[in-house]
Write a protein that holds these residues in place. Structure first.
Motif, short mmCIF file in Angstrom:
data_model
loop_
_atom_site.label_atom_id
_atom_site.label_comp_id
_atom_site.label_asym_id
_atom_site.label_seq_id
_atom_site.Cartn_x
_atom_site.Cartn_y
_atom_site.Cartn_z
N ALA A 52 0.84 -1.20 0.00
CA ALA A 52 0.00 0.00 0.00
C ALA A 52 0.88 1.25 0.00
N LEU A 53 1.94 1.21 0.80
CA LEU A 53 2.86 2.34 0.88
C LEU A 53 3.54 2.58 -0.48
N GLU A 54 3.93 1.47 -1.09
CA GLU A 54 4.60 1.54 -2.39
C GLU A 54 3.67 2.18 -3.43
N LEU A 55 2.40 1.74 -3.43
CA LEU A 55 1.43 2.26 -4.40
C LEU A 55 1.15 3.74 -4.15
N LYS A 56 1.06 4.08 -2.86
CA LYS A 56 0.82 5.48 -2.50
C LYS A 56 1.95 6.36 -3.03
N GLY A 57 3.17 5.84 -2.88
CA GLY A 57 4.35 6.56 -3.37
C GLY A 57 4.30 6.77 -4.87
N GLN A 58 3.59 5.88 -5.56
CA GLN A 58 3.47 6.02 -7.03
C GLN A 58 2.25 6.85 -7.41
N GLY A 59 1.61 7.43 -6.39
CA GLY A 59 0.49 8.31 -6.66
C GLY A 59 -0.85 7.61 -6.83
N GLU A 60 -0.90 6.30 -6.50
CA GLU A 60 -2.18 5.56 -6.63
C GLU A 60 -2.98 5.67 -5.36
N ALA A 61 -4.29 5.88 -5.50
CA ALA A 61 -5.15 5.89 -4.31
C ALA A 61 -5.32 4.44 -3.88
N VAL A 62 -5.01 4.13 -2.62
CA VAL A 62 -5.10 2.73 -2.20
C VAL A 62 -5.91 2.53 -0.94
N ASP A 63 -6.60 1.41 -0.93
CA ASP A 63 -7.38 1.02 0.22
C ASP A 63 -6.65 -0.19 0.81
N TYR A 64 -6.11 -0.02 2.04
CA TYR A 64 -5.31 -1.07 2.67
C TYR A 64 -6.05 -2.40 2.68
N GLN A 65 -7.33 -2.36 3.04
CA GLN A 65 -8.12 -3.59 3.15
C GLN A 65 -8.20 -4.32 1.80
N ALA A 66 -8.35 -3.54 0.73
CA ALA A 66 -8.44 -4.15 -0.61
C ALA A 66 -7.10 -4.78 -0.99
N VAL A 67 -6.00 -4.13 -0.63
CA VAL A 67 -4.67 -4.67 -0.93
C VAL A 67 -4.46 -5.96 -0.15
N LEU A 68 -4.87 -5.96 1.12
CA LEU A 68 -4.73 -7.16 1.95
C LEU A 68 -5.53 -8.33 1.36
N GLU A 69 -6.75 -8.04 0.93
CA GLU A 69 -7.58 -9.10 0.35
C GLU A 69 -6.96 -9.64 -0.93
N GLU A 70 -6.41 -8.74 -1.73
CA GLU A 70 -5.80 -9.19 -2.98
C GLU A 70 -4.60 -10.10 -2.69
N ILE A 71 -3.81 -9.72 -1.68
CA ILE A 71 -2.64 -10.52 -1.32
C ILE A 71 -3.06 -11.91 -0.83
N ARG A 72 -4.10 -11.95 -0.02
CA ARG A 72 -4.58 -13.25 0.49
C ARG A 72 -5.11 -14.13 -0.66
N ARG A 73 -5.84 -13.48 -1.59
CA ARG A 73 -6.39 -14.22 -2.73
C ARG A 73 -5.27 -14.81 -3.59
N ARG A 74 -4.25 -13.98 -3.80
CA ARG A 74 -3.14 -14.41 -4.66
C ARG A 74 -2.32 -15.51 -3.96
N ASP A 75 -2.10 -15.37 -2.66
CA ASP A 75 -1.39 -16.41 -1.89
C ASP A 75 -2.12 -17.73 -2.04
N ALA A 76 -3.46 -17.69 -1.88
CA ALA A 76 -4.24 -18.92 -1.92
C ALA A 76 -4.16 -19.55 -3.31
N ARG A 77 -4.27 -18.71 -4.36
CA ARG A 77 -4.22 -19.25 -5.73
C ARG A 77 -2.83 -19.84 -6.01
N ASP A 78 -1.77 -19.12 -5.59
CA ASP A 78 -0.41 -19.58 -5.88
C ASP A 78 -0.05 -20.85 -5.11
N ALA A 79 -0.61 -20.99 -3.90
CA ALA A 79 -0.25 -22.15 -3.08
C ALA A 79 -1.08 -23.38 -3.42
N SER A 80 -2.21 -23.17 -4.11
CA SER A 80 -3.10 -24.32 -4.32
C SER A 80 -3.06 -24.86 -5.75
N ARG A 81 -2.34 -24.22 -6.66
CA ARG A 81 -2.36 -24.73 -8.04
C ARG A 81 -1.67 -26.10 -8.11
#
Ligand code: CDP
Ligand code: CDP
Length: 213
Positions: free
Chosen positions: A141-170
């Motif tokens: 979230a901090l990285e994205l903010k630094g790039q000028g993107e509006a970020v919602d911490y909760q949305a970033v957390l959910e995306e990370i969890r979703r990606r972890d689950a997809r990457d670990a279960s394939r």
């Protein structure tokens, strides 16, 4: 010497891999870019991310030289990359490119999800970088903010969890710790401390390899 750095999203593996490569004077390949660029080609051509035939053609058409990292690094592309990365034929199409990079004289540093387990099981040094999902989400979230993107911490957390689950279960090459990898939890480590710890792991492995008859 081949250095394999794996780990989940925003664990700090890319930053670490770049620093190690600079320090050790080795070439570095961020293998996530291969999956991101494959996804981008499909999106640009209006093709479905689950279209196996189109995805394999996109993966085969990649060249290591023309990655516009800024655009590829975006959040949407990370999520799209994890969808194409779950297609076994796409992973297969990208193996040779990664192995040839690793086989460069003198060695290389590669970071991704399956470097120590599938791409370079023979790597002398394997580091599995982790951090809590909350820490990873704050960093991203901090990285994205630094790039000028509006970020919602909760949305970033959910995306990370979703990606972890997809990457670990394939089915093919899921994200997991290689048996001979050293786990490096960076939750409470800054970039410098993570680098120093990683370097001591790599140097330890290097002297062990040199001492082998
Ligand atoms: O930097 P970040 O960890 O957010 O993403 P990345 O390393 O660029 O990877 C993007 C996606 O590509 C991951 O979520 C994985 O699904 C996939 N990937 C993979 O399957 N195998 C790799 N060696 C590297 C990336
Ligand atoms: O490559 P990966 O997605 O695993 O992570 P990264 O791009 O290396 O790091 C994600 C963000 O976390 C970057 O903004 C890094 O500067 C930051 N970071 C950090 O704050 N502390 C660390 N120990 C490692 C990375």
């Amino acid at each position: 010497m081949i250095v394999a750095i794996d780990g989940p999203a925003a664990s700090g593996k890319g930053t670490l891999a770049r620093r190690l490569a600079d320090y050790l004077n080795l070439p570095h390949l961020d293998t996530g870019l291969l999956y991101r660029a494959t996804a981008r080609t499909l999106i640009e051509h209006g093709q479905n991310l689950s279209d196996v035939h189109a995805a394999v053609a996109a993966a085969r058409g990649l060249s290591l030289t023309d990655f516009d990292t800024k655009e590829l690094r975006g959040r949407d592309m990370g999520e799209a990359a994890s969808i194409v990365a779950a297609i076994p034929e796409v992973r297969q199409a990208l193996v040779d490119m990664q192995r040839s990079f690793a086989a460069r004289p003198g060695g290389a540093v590669l970071d991704g999800r399956d470097i120590g387990t599938v791409i370079c099981p023979q790597a002398e040094a394997k580091i599995y970088v982790t951090a809590s999902p909350e820490t990873r989400a704050s960093r991203r979230a901090l990285e994205l903010k630094g790039q000028g993107e509006a970020v919602d911490y909760q949305a970033v957390l959910e995306e990370i969890r979703r990606r972890d689950a997809r990457d670990a279960s394939r089915a093919l090459a899921p994200l997991r710790l290689a048996e001979d990898a050293v786990e490096l939890d960076t939750t409470d480590l800054d970039i410098e401390a993570a680098f120093r710890t990683a370097l001591s792991i790599v140097e330890g492995k290097r002297s062990k390899a040199a001492a082998r008859p």
